[in-house]
Design a protein around this motif. Structure first.
Motif, PDB file in Angstrom:
ATOM      1  N   VAL A  43       0.840  -1.205   0.000  1.00  0.00           N
ATOM      2  CA  VAL A  43       0.000   0.000   0.000  1.00  0.00           C
ATOM      3  C   VAL A  43       0.872   1.251   0.000  1.00  0.00           C
ATOM      4  O   VAL A  43       0.596   2.211  -0.720  1.00  0.00           O
ATOM      5  CB  VAL A  43      -0.968  -0.011   1.205  1.00  0.00           C
ATOM      6  CG1 VAL A  43      -1.657   1.328   1.359  1.00  0.00           C
ATOM      7  CG2 VAL A  43      -1.986  -1.116   1.043  1.00  0.00           C
ATOM      8  N   PHE A  44       1.941   1.231   0.785  1.00  0.00           N
ATOM      9  CA  PHE A  44       2.829   2.389   0.827  1.00  0.00           C
ATOM     10  C   PHE A  44       3.502   2.624  -0.524  1.00  0.00           C
ATOM     11  O   PHE A  44       3.517   3.748  -1.039  1.00  0.00           O
ATOM     12  CB  PHE A  44       3.888   2.201   1.915  1.00  0.00           C
ATOM     13  CG  PHE A  44       4.867   3.327   2.002  1.00  0.00           C
ATOM     14  CD1 PHE A  44       4.501   4.557   2.516  1.00  0.00           C
ATOM     15  CD2 PHE A  44       6.164   3.161   1.533  1.00  0.00           C
ATOM     16  CE1 PHE A  44       5.404   5.600   2.580  1.00  0.00           C
ATOM     17  CE2 PHE A  44       7.076   4.197   1.597  1.00  0.00           C
ATOM     18  CZ  PHE A  44       6.697   5.423   2.116  1.00  0.00           C
ATOM     19  N   VAL A  45       4.045   1.580  -1.127  1.00  0.00           N
ATOM     20  CA  VAL A  45       4.722   1.724  -2.419  1.00  0.00           C
ATOM     21  C   VAL A  45       3.722   2.111  -3.509  1.00  0.00           C
ATOM     22  O   VAL A  45       4.020   2.952  -4.363  1.00  0.00           O
ATOM     23  CB  VAL A  45       5.479   0.421  -2.781  1.00  0.00           C
ATOM     24  CG1 VAL A  45       5.978   0.446  -4.201  1.00  0.00           C
ATOM     25  CG2 VAL A  45       6.622   0.197  -1.813  1.00  0.00           C
ATOM     26  N   ALA A  46       2.532   1.520  -3.471  1.00  0.00           N
ATOM     27  CA  ALA A  46       1.518   1.869  -4.475  1.00  0.00           C
ATOM     28  C   ALA A  46       1.117   3.333  -4.365  1.00  0.00           C
ATOM     29  O   ALA A  46       0.873   3.986  -5.376  1.00  0.00           O
ATOM     30  CB  ALA A  46       0.299   0.975  -4.314  1.00  0.00           C
ATOM     31  N   SER A  47       1.067   3.856  -3.153  1.00  0.00           N
ATOM     32  CA  SER A  47       0.703   5.261  -3.003  1.00  0.00           C
ATOM     33  C   SER A  47       1.804   6.180  -3.501  1.00  0.00           C
ATOM     34  O   SER A  47       1.529   7.302  -3.913  1.00  0.00           O
ATOM     35  CB  SER A  47       0.367   5.577  -1.547  1.00  0.00           C
ATOM     36  OG  SER A  47       1.525   5.509  -0.748  1.00  0.00           O
ATOM     37  N   LEU A  48       3.049   5.717  -3.477  1.00  0.00           N
ATOM     38  CA  LEU A  48       4.146   6.519  -4.016  1.00  0.00           C
ATOM     39  C   LEU A  48       4.159   6.495  -5.539  1.00  0.00           C
ATOM     40  O   LEU A  48       4.451   7.500  -6.181  1.00  0.00           O
ATOM     41  CB  LEU A  48       5.495   6.003  -3.497  1.00  0.00           C
ATOM     42  CG  LEU A  48       5.789   6.212  -2.019  1.00  0.00           C
ATOM     43  CD1 LEU A  48       7.127   5.585  -1.668  1.00  0.00           C
ATOM     44  CD2 LEU A  48       5.790   7.685  -1.670  1.00  0.00           C
ATOM     45  N   VAL A  49       3.856   5.350  -6.117  1.00  0.00           N
ATOM     46  CA  VAL A  49       3.938   5.183  -7.566  1.00  0.00           C
ATOM     47  C   VAL A  49       2.697   5.736  -8.267  1.00  0.00           C
ATOM     48  O   VAL A  49       2.786   6.395  -9.283  1.00  0.00           O
ATOM     49  CB  VAL A  49       4.122   3.687  -7.921  1.00  0.00           C
ATOM     50  CG1 VAL A  49       4.059   3.456  -9.409  1.00  0.00           C
ATOM     51  CG2 VAL A  49       5.438   3.181  -7.353  1.00  0.00           C
TER      52      VAL A  49
END
Length: 83
Positions: A43-49
């Motif tokens: 979820v954290f990486v998806a929100s960055l990308v």
């Protein structure tokens, strides 16, 4: 009357049976803890990308809740009390 060697083997076998019952719980607990970490990471990486504008807060709240739930269940399963 049983021989002392046989008694020792039977006792060892009974201890192994008791330990193997807790092993799968510990493995499952570790698995759930790992899934909890991976869910938060994704979820954290998806929100960055990608911009999660429409349902951003709902996704954050749901992922935090599910991760916390998996973590708690995993910790309960891995909790080994000394016998």
């Amino acid at each position: 009357m049983q021989k002392p060697e046989l008694n020792k083997q039977l006792e060892q076998h009974e201890r192994n049976d008791k330990n193997s019952g807790g092993r799968w719980k510990e493995k499952l607990g570790n698995y759930l803890i790992d899934i909890s970490k991976y869910l938060l990471t994704v979820v954290f990486v998806a929100s960055l990308v990608q911009d999660l504008a429409d349902m951003r807060w709902l996704i954050y709240i749901l992922s935090a809740f599910i991760s916390a739930l998996l973590l708690i269940v995993g910790l309960i399963l891995t909790n080994r009390k000394s016998e």
